[in-house]
Each structure stands twice: as C-alpha cells, then as structure tokens.
Design a protein around this motif. Sequence first.
Motif, PDB file in Angstrom:
ATOM      1  N   VAL A  66       0.847  -1.193   0.000  1.00  0.00           N
ATOM      2  CA  VAL A  66       0.000   0.000   0.000  1.00  0.00           C
ATOM      3  C   VAL A  66       0.885   1.246   0.000  1.00  0.00           C
ATOM      4  CG1 VAL A  66      -1.877   1.219   1.155  1.00  0.00           C
ATOM      5  CG2 VAL A  66      -1.722  -1.276   1.312  1.00  0.00           C
ATOM      6  N   GLY A  67       0.624   2.149  -0.945  1.00  0.00           N
ATOM      7  CA  GLY A  67       1.510   3.296  -1.118  1.00  0.00           C
ATOM      8  C   GLY A  67       2.801   2.838  -1.764  1.00  0.00           C
ATOM      9  N   ALA A  68       2.668   2.180  -2.907  1.00  0.00           N
ATOM     10  CA  ALA A  68       3.773   1.441  -3.517  1.00  0.00           C
ATOM     11  C   ALA A  68       4.760   2.304  -4.281  1.00  0.00           C
ATOM     12  CB  ALA A  68       3.216   0.366  -4.450  1.00  0.00           C
ATOM     13  N   GLY A  69       4.537   3.628  -4.342  1.00  0.00           N
ATOM     14  CA  GLY A  69       5.457   4.467  -5.120  1.00  0.00           C
ATOM     15  C   GLY A  69       5.374   4.103  -6.582  1.00  0.00           C
ATOM     16  N   ARG A  70       6.477   3.632  -7.116  1.00  0.00           N
ATOM     17  CA  ARG A  70       6.486   3.150  -8.495  1.00  0.00           C
ATOM     18  C   ARG A  70       6.818   1.654  -8.533  1.00  0.00           C
ATOM     19  NH1 ARG A  70       4.208   7.130  -8.277  1.00  0.00           N
ATOM     20  NH2 ARG A  70       4.353   8.997  -9.611  1.00  0.00           N
ATOM     21  N   GLY A  71       6.541   0.980  -7.416  1.00  0.00           N
ATOM     22  CA  GLY A  71       6.695  -0.476  -7.367  1.00  0.00           C
ATOM     23  C   GLY A  71       8.075  -0.951  -6.978  1.00  0.00           C
ATOM     24  N   GLU A  72       8.899  -0.073  -6.392  1.00  0.00           N
ATOM     25  CA  GLU A  72      10.295  -0.430  -6.114  1.00  0.00           C
ATOM     26  C   GLU A  72      10.427  -1.646  -5.189  1.00  0.00           C
ATOM     27  OE1 GLU A  72      10.234   4.097  -6.813  1.00  0.00           O
ATOM     28  OE2 GLU A  72       9.010   2.612  -5.746  1.00  0.00           O
ATOM     29  N   LEU A  73       9.642  -1.670  -4.114  1.00  0.00           N
ATOM     30  CA  LEU A  73       9.758  -2.774  -3.161  1.00  0.00           C
ATOM     31  C   LEU A  73       9.303  -4.089  -3.785  1.00  0.00           C
ATOM     32  CD1 LEU A  73      10.266  -3.982  -0.402  1.00  0.00           C
ATOM     33  CD2 LEU A  73       8.008  -3.173   0.318  1.00  0.00           C
ATOM     34  N   LEU A  74       8.188  -4.075  -4.476  1.00  0.00           N
ATOM     35  CA  LEU A  74       7.688  -5.306  -5.077  1.00  0.00           C
ATOM     36  C   LEU A  74       8.600  -5.807  -6.185  1.00  0.00           C
ATOM     37  CD1 LEU A  74       3.808  -4.810  -5.198  1.00  0.00           C
ATOM     38  CD2 LEU A  74       5.235  -5.903  -3.452  1.00  0.00           C
ATOM     39  N   LEU A  75       9.238  -4.904  -6.900  1.00  0.00           N
ATOM     40  CA  LEU A  75      10.211  -5.325  -7.912  1.00  0.00           C
ATOM     41  C   LEU A  75      11.360  -6.082  -7.276  1.00  0.00           C
ATOM     42  CD1 LEU A  75      10.352  -2.161 -10.204  1.00  0.00           C
ATOM     43  CD2 LEU A  75       9.683  -4.466 -10.919  1.00  0.00           C
ATOM     44  N   THR A  76      11.836  -5.585  -6.137  1.00  0.00           N
ATOM     45  CA  THR A  76      12.932  -6.254  -5.447  1.00  0.00           C
ATOM     46  C   THR A  76      12.486  -7.602  -4.901  1.00  0.00           C
ATOM     47  OG1 THR A  76      13.836  -4.102  -4.814  1.00  0.00           O
ATOM     48  CG2 THR A  76      14.678  -6.013  -3.644  1.00  0.00           C
ATOM     49  N   LEU A  77      11.289  -7.651  -4.309  1.00  0.00           N
ATOM     50  CA  LEU A  77      10.778  -8.920  -3.791  1.00  0.00           C
ATOM     51  C   LEU A  77      10.536  -9.919  -4.919  1.00  0.00           C
ATOM     52  CD1 LEU A  77       8.245  -7.654  -1.092  1.00  0.00           C
ATOM     53  CD2 LEU A  77      10.431  -8.805  -0.685  1.00  0.00           C
ATOM     54  N   LEU A  78      10.029  -9.444  -6.034  1.00  0.00           N
ATOM     55  CA  LEU A  78       9.777 -10.319  -7.181  1.00  0.00           C
ATOM     56  C   LEU A  78      11.074 -10.962  -7.659  1.00  0.00           C
ATOM     57  CD1 LEU A  78       7.921 -11.412  -9.447  1.00  0.00           C
ATOM     58  CD2 LEU A  78       8.384  -9.291 -10.699  1.00  0.00           C
ATOM     59  N   SER A 131       6.231 -24.121  -4.726  1.00  0.00           N
ATOM     60  CA  SER A 131       7.097 -23.169  -4.034  1.00  0.00           C
ATOM     61  C   SER A 131       6.370 -21.853  -3.807  1.00  0.00           C
ATOM     62  CB  SER A 131       8.362 -22.915  -4.852  1.00  0.00           C
ATOM     63  OG  SER A 131       8.047 -22.180  -6.026  1.00  0.00           O
ATOM     64  N   LEU A 132       6.907 -21.052  -2.896  1.00  0.00           N
ATOM     65  CA  LEU A 132       6.344 -19.726  -2.645  1.00  0.00           C
ATOM     66  C   LEU A 132       6.360 -18.895  -3.921  1.00  0.00           C
ATOM     67  CD1 LEU A 132       5.212 -17.567  -0.765  1.00  0.00           C
ATOM     68  CD2 LEU A 132       7.564 -17.023  -0.075  1.00  0.00           C
ATOM     69  N   ALA A 133       7.416 -19.044  -4.719  1.00  0.00           N
ATOM     70  CA  ALA A 133       7.512 -18.294  -5.967  1.00  0.00           C
ATOM     71  C   ALA A 133       6.350 -18.608  -6.905  1.00  0.00           C
ATOM     72  CB  ALA A 133       8.840 -18.607  -6.660  1.00  0.00           C
ATOM     73  N   GLU A 134       5.836 -19.839  -6.844  1.00  0.00           N
ATOM     74  CA  GLU A 134       4.720 -20.236  -7.702  1.00  0.00           C
ATOM     75  C   GLU A 134       3.379 -19.777  -7.150  1.00  0.00           C
ATOM     76  OE1 GLU A 134       5.380 -24.413  -9.572  1.00  0.00           O
ATOM     77  OE2 GLU A 134       6.389 -24.453  -7.620  1.00  0.00           O
ATOM     78  N   ARG A 135       3.310 -19.538  -5.846  1.00  0.00           N
ATOM     79  CA  ARG A 135       2.034 -19.224  -5.201  1.00  0.00           C
ATOM     80  C   ARG A 135       1.837 -17.741  -4.889  1.00  0.00           C
ATOM     81  NH1 ARG A 135       2.253 -20.840  -0.400  1.00  0.00           N
ATOM     82  NH2 ARG A 135       4.392 -21.623  -0.326  1.00  0.00           N
ATOM     83  N   VAL A 136       2.896 -16.966  -4.897  1.00  0.00           N
ATOM     84  CA  VAL A 136       2.797 -15.566  -4.476  1.00  0.00           C
ATOM     85  C   VAL A 136       2.125 -14.720  -5.552  1.00  0.00           C
ATOM     86  CG1 VAL A 136       5.051 -14.832  -5.399  1.00  0.00           C
ATOM     87  CG2 VAL A 136       4.099 -13.679  -3.376  1.00  0.00           C
ATOM     88  N   ARG A 137       1.337 -13.754  -5.097  1.00  0.00           N
ATOM     89  CA  ARG A 137       0.672 -12.800  -5.988  1.00  0.00           C
ATOM     90  C   ARG A 137       0.959 -11.393  -5.459  1.00  0.00           C
ATOM     91  NH1 ARG A 137       0.631 -16.918  -8.054  1.00  0.00           N
ATOM     92  NH2 ARG A 137      -1.074 -18.096  -9.048  1.00  0.00           N
ATOM     93  N   PHE A 138       1.637 -10.591  -6.252  1.00  0.00           N
ATOM     94  CA  PHE A 138       2.028  -9.250  -5.837  1.00  0.00           C
ATOM     95  C   PHE A 138       1.003  -8.229  -6.325  1.00  0.00           C
ATOM     96  CE2 PHE A 138       6.247 -11.366  -6.109  1.00  0.00           C
ATOM     97  CZ  PHE A 138       6.657 -11.165  -4.798  1.00  0.00           C
ATOM     98  N   THR A 139       0.637  -7.307  -5.445  1.00  0.00           N
ATOM     99  CA  THR A 139      -0.295  -6.235  -5.804  1.00  0.00           C
ATOM    100  C   THR A 139       0.223  -4.918  -5.268  1.00  0.00           C
ATOM    101  OG1 THR A 139      -2.215  -7.719  -5.774  1.00  0.00           O
ATOM    102  CG2 THR A 139      -2.642  -5.350  -5.582  1.00  0.00           C
ATOM    103  N   ALA A 140       0.376  -3.942  -6.144  1.00  0.00           N
ATOM    104  CA  ALA A 140       0.767  -2.589  -5.761  1.00  0.00           C
ATOM    105  C   ALA A 140      -0.482  -1.720  -5.686  1.00  0.00           C
ATOM    106  CB  ALA A 140       1.755  -2.001  -6.767  1.00  0.00           C
ATOM    107  N   VAL A 141      -0.628  -0.986  -4.569  1.00  0.00           N
ATOM    108  CA  VAL A 141      -1.766  -0.081  -4.392  1.00  0.00           C
ATOM    109  C   VAL A 141      -1.235   1.346  -4.450  1.00  0.00           C
ATOM    110  CG1 VAL A 141      -3.665   0.614  -2.905  1.00  0.00           C
ATOM    111  CG2 VAL A 141      -2.926  -1.783  -2.953  1.00  0.00           C
TER     112      VAL A 141
END
Length: 429
Positions: A66-78, A131-141
């Motif tokens: 939430v408050g993802a900016g331009r997705g920097e954190l999710l890009l790193t986690l991905l 694996s977690l990589a197969e099950r994770v779903r990322f959402t930027a708000v």
Amino acid sequence: MSIAWRDAMSRALYGPGGFFVAGTGPADHFRTSVHASPAFATALLRLLETVDSALGHPPRFDVVDVGAGRGELLLTLLASVGLAVGVSGEPTRSGRSGLIPARAGSPETPTPTAATRSLRNEPPSGTVRPSLAERVRFTAVEYAGRPENLPEEINWTAEIPNGITGVLLATEWLDNVPLDIAAHTEEGWRYVLVDPTSGTETIGDPLSPDDLEWLTEWWPSPTSLRSADGAPDQGLTWADATSGSESGFGAARPAQGSSLTARSRPGCPETPHSDHLRAEIGRSRDEAWADAIGRIECGLALAVDYGHLRDNRPVHGTLTGYRAGRQVPPVPDGSSDVTAHVAMDSVASAGAAVARCAYSLVSQAEALRALGADGSRPPLSMAGTDPAGYVRALAAASAVAELTDPVGFGGHLWLRQPVGIPLGPVVAR
C-alpha cells in the motif's frame, strides 16, 4: 482561500497533478528504507516466509504493498522470492523465527489449537508443495498510473483489495494519509486552516466532537505542558518534545550514499512553527489502517513509519515537506511531499480492534535484527583469505547498519498486526 489541512493535503498529494500522482515518483524527492538497501527487502522476504508457514502454505499467497510508489519494493521482492525459497516452498534460511499461539478476541485470549490447525493447507501425501515463488501474488496499491515496463507479475490498483491471504505492507504510507491540524487557543482547540498556494495558516472553527474525543484520548492535554505558574512552558523545545528512547528519531540528515534526504524528524530552519501548541489529529489514519486490516482474510499487516507515542507527543507537531532531496516548508500546492509523523499507538489500537488480535510495536532496528539483519562486520581475517568476499560482506554490513541506525532508519517503528494466525518471536515482543 484557506481550507482545512486534511483537504489541502488530499488535493496536494492525490488530486489531479498531485505530488504522488504526477511525475516520476517519490523516490526522486526522498529516501526510505526501501530505497536505501536491498537488505530491507531481504528481511521482509524472511517475514513473508514466516507468515506463509503460519498460514500453512496456502495455494495463493498475497503480498499487497500500500503506497507502492512506483513499485520499487515489489520489484525487489519479485526478483528475490524465487531465489530464496526451496522447491518445497520452505525457506532455505529461516532467520530467527518460531511460532506461538495466536491471540483472538482480546490480547489475553489465546486462539484455540483447533483453529490454528484449520489454517494448514497440507498437500496430499506423496505430492510436492508448490514453491512460494509459484504461489505468491504481488499487488501494488497506488493512485498513480501503472509504470511502463512494470512486470506483469505485479498487479496495479488504486484500492486495497478484499480477501487478502498473506501480507499487507505499508512502508511510509500512513504519514501521507491526510489529517487535520489543531491549535490550542484561549478558546480551546480549533482547526488550523491553510492557504494551499502560500502555506499561510489561520485559525478556524472549534473541533468536531469526534476529533475532540480523539484528541482527548490520544494527545496530551496542554495543561500537562505548562509551568508551575500555569503559563505555557516556553522552555519546551521541538527536541525536548520528541526526544527519548521510545521514538528513537533524530534530526533529518542527508542519507548515506545519496543526495536525497531520508524523511525523519522535522525541524529544519525553513519550517515555520506557530506560537500555539499544535496537535495532528490522527483519526483519519486510524480509520485508514482499520480499513486495511478489515481487508485481510488471514495473515499479517505491517506498517513501517516514523511516529510517536502518547507520552511523547511533539509540542508543535511534525508537519513538514520534502522536494528534490531537501526538507522544505509544508506548502500544500502539489509541488512537494507533505507529511507528518504517525501516532502509532492510536493507529495500532484501531487495527487491533478490527483484527481482534494483539499487535506488536517495535523499532525497525529491533525488528530487522530479529529477522537476521544485524549489520555485523565480517571478521578481519577474511580480508586475507578472501579479499573480494570481505569487501562484499563489509558493504552488506554497512547497508544493514544504515537501516538499523537508531537516529535514522532504525528509529522507524514497525507495527505488526496478525489477523487470525499464530506468529512467534518475529512478531511477538
């Protein structure tokens, strides 16, 4: 024309052409832990693994920023999530973690063991868990439009989704939730109004009953800040009001390795202060956090922000601005960030009432160390046997040291709110 600060912040930050909507994003104006080092995302990945285990490795594991900016954190986690988990979905390194019974109904009431077992999603005997990589779903708000070239694995939306099973992240989001400002006058507490184009402030109407009730419960009475003769204590300074080990914040300072400023405690020379005692009415933030918690089916919500507690509220408030790497006066014209510290205990109480589970509130330094990020320097002997490895390890330790520095990022507070799951030392204090 002067308007309420809450309205002015809403327009300046999230209206058409607002600071968080237009342009290239907040990363061009200030640094957060997300921008400071990949070590922050690495620690969060360990937290995700812990929550995934507590949920019984569900078929879908949500990570909502939430408050993802331009997705920097999710890009790193991905980029990291596929490398840090094994084929079975178990973490390859667990850090320091463990499980304890969850709490539901009230902070004193443990969750029944049967309820804990019902969260497990064990695969049929003889099958391999995805694996977690197969099950994770990322959402930027985020209210801004979806950035170009953002990987399709990251969903982009303007509203927090419902039915989250996993982790909701809010890194420096609550400080930008618009709020009203109050000043204590001879007639009592009144709203502070602001001219959005100049930042000039005037005194407005008395507070509404709801805001006055919040202030009475969560912000110290001005009478507690008066000297023995009953007059306002002019000896109290901004530093006096925000010092102490509970908050751990120091003055804003240039961030290491960058020309940008890390958002911290305001008080730069350009920031004007009123002669009145001020308060920042955090009711809107309580409501925003409670709403976010209500959208979690099962999992954990984490808010990382700079804030204060009831016994240590700042006398003149913390409202300030940031633009192009500098701390500037808080003028809500859309050209700069406008932010104020978070009343973290009030927010935490509002979220716990929805989750019906106990929360944990600790410093970032404490939280990161519990996740295995301690910033220890590599042994000097390594320089002789593996010089290149020593340099890499030293750089990694320096990055963690910045994130855990108590007068910088390490002083930020981590509010962790479980929803229906048992979590151990990583969450419980």
